[in-house]
Design an enzyme around this catalytic site. Sequence first.
Site, PDB file in Angstrom:
ATOM      1  CG  ASP A  52      19.073-107.931  18.466  1.00  0.00           C
ATOM      2  OD1 ASP A  52      18.563-107.718  19.580  1.00  0.00           O
ATOM      3  OD2 ASP A  52      20.088-108.627  18.305  1.00  0.00           O
ATOM      4  CE1 TYR A 144      13.840-114.404  31.434  1.00  0.00           C
ATOM      5  CE2 TYR A 144      13.082-114.815  33.676  1.00  0.00           C
ATOM      6  CZ  TYR A 144      12.820-114.443  32.375  1.00  0.00           C
ATOM      7  OH  TYR A 144      11.540-114.100  32.015  1.00  0.00           O
ATOM      8  CE  LYS A 148      12.295-110.847  31.745  1.00  0.00           C
ATOM      9  NZ  LYS A 148      11.602-109.985  30.750  1.00  0.00           N
ATOM     10  CB  THR A 179       4.560-118.194  26.497  1.00  0.00           C
ATOM     11  OG1 THR A 179       5.882-118.398  27.037  1.00  0.00           O
ATOM     12  CG2 THR A 179       3.793-117.214  27.361  1.00  0.00           C
TER      13      THR A 179
END
Length: 235
Positions: A52, A144, A148, A179
């Site tokens: 992890d 998110y 980022k 993806t």
Amino acid sequence: MTTSGSGGGAAVVTGAASGIGASISARLSATGRRVAGLDLQESDTDLSLVADVSDRGAVLNALGRVQDELGPVSVLVTVAGYYEMLPAQEITPEKWRRMLEVHLGGTCNACAAVLPGMLEAGGGTIITVSSELALGGGAEDAHYAAAKGAILGFTKSLAVEVADRGVRVNCVAPGPTDTPLLEPTSPWRDKAFLETLPLRRLVRTDEVAEAVLFLVDEGGFFCGQVLSPNAGAVI
């Protein structure tokens, strides 16, 4: 033209088991590099390591094996992460923490593991992976995009810190990419969204891999920069 990031050393890719990370691993391998993949799942790399990325001790131990089995690390690409959409008011403290631990923490942990060796060797290349959403934002993407975006600040700061010691640090910030992270019902796959993009399509994983390889092998003049293959989502 090649730089200190190419040849003669191992490459490490986090998040190497699928998607962008798998494409980057394959592309680096095609250049003759020995590639170690670090992921929660097994990866198709010369050395598959399961850990992890948010666990610094596990990352340090895993990358210690790279040094022992493949040799000094000359290239690091930090891809590991996950995607989640939520309205801002529904993002719990736990979700904020986990998003930051994996994206920003994972990036920092991998860098901390390889930097001592790169600095001792006087050379190396680090490519962090952020997102086009860090540049332009997106509805229901706050945690998110924030994680980022933090990678952008980390990348630029680290680049300044280590450039004069031979280590180049840059970032690739892909737009919506084809993806498994994007489910079939994802709004990023919606025809109406795709028609807003100048290229009218999602980015391919091999295109992101080519951007990474450019920064590794050809972009010796890039330092602390962000290259964003995003099909024109942000211009």
